[in-house]
Design an enzyme around this catalytic site. Structure first.
Site, PDB file in Angstrom:
ATOM      1  N   ASN A   1       0.811  -1.230   0.000  1.00 25.22           N
ATOM      2  CA  ASN A   1       0.000   0.000   0.000  1.00 25.22           C
ATOM      3  C   ASN A   1       0.841   1.276   0.000  1.00 25.22           C
ATOM      4  O   ASN A   1       0.405   2.313  -0.481  1.00 25.22           O
ATOM      5  CB  ASN A   1      -1.026   0.001   1.143  1.00 25.22           C
ATOM      6  CG  ASN A   1      -0.417  -0.065   2.513  1.00 25.22           C
ATOM      7  OD1 ASN A   1       0.748  -0.428   2.662  1.00 25.22           O
ATOM      8  ND2 ASN A   1      -1.190   0.265   3.523  1.00 25.22           N
TER       9      ASN A   1
ATOM     10  N   PRO B   1      10.223  -6.569  -0.466  1.00 26.35           N
ATOM     11  CA  PRO B   1       9.024  -5.762  -0.709  1.00 26.35           C
ATOM     12  C   PRO B   1       7.853  -6.662  -1.077  1.00 26.35           C
ATOM     13  O   PRO B   1       8.028  -7.861  -1.311  1.00 26.35           O
ATOM     14  CB  PRO B   1       9.437  -4.902  -1.910  1.00 26.35           C
ATOM     15  CG  PRO B   1      10.437  -5.732  -2.652  1.00 26.35           C
ATOM     16  CD  PRO B   1      11.139  -6.586  -1.623  1.00 26.35           C
ATOM     17  N   ALA B   2       6.676  -6.079  -1.148  1.00 28.07           N
ATOM     18  CA  ALA B   2       5.499  -6.844  -1.565  1.00 28.07           C
ATOM     19  C   ALA B   2       5.676  -7.299  -3.011  1.00 28.07           C
ATOM     20  O   ALA B   2       6.177  -6.546  -3.853  1.00 28.07           O
ATOM     21  CB  ALA B   2       4.268  -5.959  -1.448  1.00 28.07           C
TER      22      ALA B   2
ATOM     23  N   SER C   1      -0.407  -7.570   7.881  1.00 21.98           N
ATOM     24  CA  SER C   1      -1.567  -7.992   8.670  1.00 21.98           C
ATOM     25  C   SER C   1      -1.155  -8.539  10.034  1.00 21.98           C
ATOM     26  O   SER C   1      -0.034  -9.036  10.218  1.00 21.98           O
ATOM     27  CB  SER C   1      -2.334  -9.075   7.912  1.00 21.98           C
ATOM     28  OG  SER C   1      -1.588 -10.271   7.912  1.00 21.98           O
TER      29      SER C   1
ATOM     30  N   GLU D   1       4.150  -3.465  12.681  1.00 16.11           N
ATOM     31  CA  GLU D   1       3.145  -2.425  12.404  1.00 16.11           C
ATOM     32  C   GLU D   1       2.023  -3.165  11.688  1.00 16.11           C
ATOM     33  O   GLU D   1       2.142  -3.510  10.517  1.00 16.11           O
ATOM     34  CB  GLU D   1       3.789  -1.331  11.548  1.00 16.11           C
ATOM     35  CG  GLU D   1       3.081  -0.008  11.652  1.00 16.11           C
ATOM     36  CD  GLU D   1       2.111   0.183  10.515  1.00 16.11           C
ATOM     37  OE1 GLU D   1       0.934  -0.219  10.686  1.00 16.11           O
ATOM     38  OE2 GLU D   1       2.526   0.707   9.479  1.00 16.11           O
ATOM     39  N   LEU D   2       0.940  -3.435  12.415  1.00 18.11           N
ATOM     40  CA  LEU D   2      -0.052  -4.412  11.939  1.00 18.11           C
ATOM     41  C   LEU D   2      -1.401  -3.746  11.638  1.00 18.11           C
ATOM     42  O   LEU D   2      -1.468  -2.561  11.380  1.00 18.11           O
ATOM     43  CB  LEU D   2      -0.153  -5.535  12.973  1.00 18.11           C
ATOM     44  CG  LEU D   2       1.216  -6.160  13.355  1.00 18.11           C
ATOM     45  CD1 LEU D   2       1.085  -7.179  14.467  1.00 18.11           C
ATOM     46  CD2 LEU D   2       1.905  -6.780  12.137  1.00 18.11           C
TER      47      LEU D   2
ATOM     48  N   CYS E   1      -3.443   1.402   6.899  1.00 22.81           N
ATOM     49  CA  CYS E   1      -3.731   0.834   8.232  1.00 22.81           C
ATOM     50  C   CYS E   1      -4.361   1.868   9.148  1.00 22.81           C
ATOM     51  O   CYS E   1      -4.964   1.512  10.149  1.00 22.81           O
ATOM     52  CB  CYS E   1      -2.451   0.345   8.889  1.00 22.81           C
ATOM     53  SG  CYS E   1      -1.612  -0.864   7.923  1.00 22.81           S
TER      54      CYS E   1
HETATM   55  C1  SIN Z   1       0.163   2.107   6.688  1.00 18.53           C
HETATM   56  O1  SIN Z   1      -0.911   2.052   6.158  1.00 18.53           O
HETATM   57  O2  SIN Z   1       0.707   1.093   7.135  1.00 18.53           O
HETATM   58  C2  SIN Z   1       0.959   3.393   6.836  1.00 18.53           C
HETATM   59  C3  SIN Z   1       0.156   4.604   6.740  1.00 18.53           C
HETATM   60  C4  SIN Z   1       0.940   5.868   7.014  1.00 18.53           C
HETATM   61  O3  SIN Z   1       2.162   5.852   7.171  1.00 18.53           O
HETATM   62  O4  SIN Z   1       0.304   6.900   7.102  1.00 18.53           O
END
Ligand code: SIN
Length: 475
Positions: A150, A174-175, A228, A249-250, A283
């Site tokens: 993302n 990376p993804a 996730s 960071e989930l 997220c």
């Molecule tokens: C994320 O969606 O993991 C990061 C979003 C952000 O850094 O603002």
């Protein structure tokens, strides 16, 4: 790739489809190119090389690492247009947003170039006169990361920059959906003088294979993951075997709360920024809206009017605000959450159109109740369910009724309520009369099942440093 002016950014691309990942444009389905896959042996060799190179990297004066990071930062800025275009092509977000992400990603490099020079230790008053106690900070060693699709650049630089600044070497997977941006930013790092063994981008035969190597290899001392909660939990369990440090960071399930004393127009602006960034695929996107029943109709009407102005389409086209979602599976999941909410009694405020391909019409759902499935799931798409509430206590219970604790938002103009609610929300981050909270200067991270550790800010570099205590006796 003909859309990119600086061809060195895509020089990593391969034509041998056998050992490569095919990357497609989610807006058109067109094949963009092939990113190289490393064999298992090549990944293992890369880790050995990263371990050797890390010693020399850490031995450099912090100022030398900082100046290479600064040069890398400058190169991202200079290549903002190409990097943004590449990101739009592989990820789908609108061009302006993609270029915004390049700047956001670059800001972490700039910030941690500065922080490289400030990894201070401490002196500690000793309990007896013959001792002198101090602490120093040292890099953890080889750090690795697994990053999501993302934010194809910012989620890499938010980890790589503090790791490199601290004196670690850094290997990132990376993804598979968005590797082109990752290889392109790494290419700029090499042009800035950062050695290839110190910063590596790797793709393997499969994500679990690379995850397995990262979590089991004895030379890797640290894993940072964004993705996730389910995958994060597996990686943490695997990392527990030899007690690797992890940062996670989930997932999130951000509440966005509008009190009866809020400035409703400002709340609508915040809701748009928080909900529809990256087509709802962050997220920290607002996932569920709680609006006091006294201002419910006004908020819903104004919010929906703003949503109807959004233009959905190919992110390369002028004026587009919402690109495609990332995959057919993602679209199906979002659509089934909408369908289920409607079955359970929610209503789209405006007519809901079903779009072709990976495009989705942004929608505001009214008449939503806290017990509906859409409220407890991370939507990760352009859907805004709005729930009415009547009192603060009930509201706090509903807002905290989730396994997640990443971001939350509320709008109120009552200073007493503001403090009370900010303290009561069980989240790592709270936006107060603000829908856009992300910045390199503030600590990003969650509580509960949203993760462990903080990224960005002065805290971000500590994730890549060990504290060593030195006790000088016989004084
Ligand atoms: C994320 O969606 O993991 C990061 C979003 C952000 O850094 O603002």
């Amino acid at each position: 790739m003909q859309h990119i002016k600086n061809q060195s950014l895509v020089s990593f691309m391969v034509s041998n489809k056998e050992q490569a990942i095919q990357v497609t444009n989610p807006a058109t389905g067109e094949v963009l190119g092939y990113a190289p896959i490393s064999s298992e042996q090549a990944i293992l060799d890369g880790i050995e090389q990263a371990n050797v190179a890390q010693k020399a990297w850490a031995a450099l004066p912090a100022k030398s690492r900082a100046s290479m990071l600064n040069r890398w930062y400058q190169l991202l800025i200079e290549n903002k247009e190409d990097l943004g275009r590449l990101m739009t092509l592989e990820q789908g977000k609108p061009l302006a947003e993609a270029q915004g992400e390049v700047l956001y990603g670059a800001s972490f490099i700039e910030w941690f170039a500065e922080e490289a020079k400030r990894t201070y230790g401490e002196t500690i008053p000793a309990p007896s006169g013959d001792k002198r106690l101090v602490t120093i900070k040292q890099p953890v060693g080889v750090a690795c990361a697994i990053t999501p699709w993302n934010f194809p650049i910012a989620m890499i630089t938010r980890k790589a920059a503090p790791a490199l600044a601290a004196g670690c070497s850094f290997i990132v997977k990376p993804a598979e959906l968005t590797p082109l941006s990752a290889f392109a930013v790494a290419e700029l790092a090499y042009q800035a003088g950062i050695p290839r063994q110190v910063l590596q981008v790797v793709l393997g035969e499969s994500a679990p294979l690379v995850g397995g190597i990262f979590t089991s290899h004895p030379l890797i001392r640290k894993l940072s993951f964004t993705g996730s909660t389910q995958v994060g939990s597996v990686l943490m369990q695997q990392s527990a075997h030899d007690i690797k440090r992890t940062s996670m960071e989930l997932g999130g399930n951000a509440p966005f709360i509008v009190f009866e004393d809020a400035d409703i127009d400002a709340a609508v602006v915040g809701a748009m920024a928080s909900k529809f960034r990256n087509a709802g695929q962050t997220c920290v996107c607002a996932n569920r809206f709680y609006v006091h029943s006294k201002v419910y109709d006004e908020f819903v009407t104004k919010f929906d009017a703003a949503v109807q102005q959004l233009k959905v389409g190919n992110g390369l086209e002028e004026g587009v605000n919402i690109g495609p979602v990332i995959s057919a599976a993602a679209k199906q999941n979002i659509q089934s959450l909408i369908d289920r909410a409607i079955e359970q009694g929610a209503q789209p405020v405006s007519e809901l159109q079903r779009l072709d391909g990976l495009f989705m019409q942004p929608v505001v759902l009214k008449g939503v109740t806290h017990d509906m499935d859409i409220v407890s799931q991370e939507i990760f798409g352009p859907v805004a369910p709005v729930i009415a509430f009547n009192d603060d206590e009930q509201l706090i219970e509903m807002a905290n009724d989730t396994i997640y604790g990443l971001a939350s938002y509320f709008y109120s103009q009552n200073i007493h309520r503001v403090w009370k609610i900010a303290e009561a929300l069980e989240y790592g981050m709270v936006g107060i009369n603000e829908g856009m909270i992300s910045t390199e200067v503030a600590p990003f991270g969650g509580v509960k099942q949203s993760g462990i550790g903080r990224e960005g800010a002065k805290q971000g570099i500590d994730e890549y440093l060990d504290v060593k205590y030195l006790c000088f006796g016989g004084n």
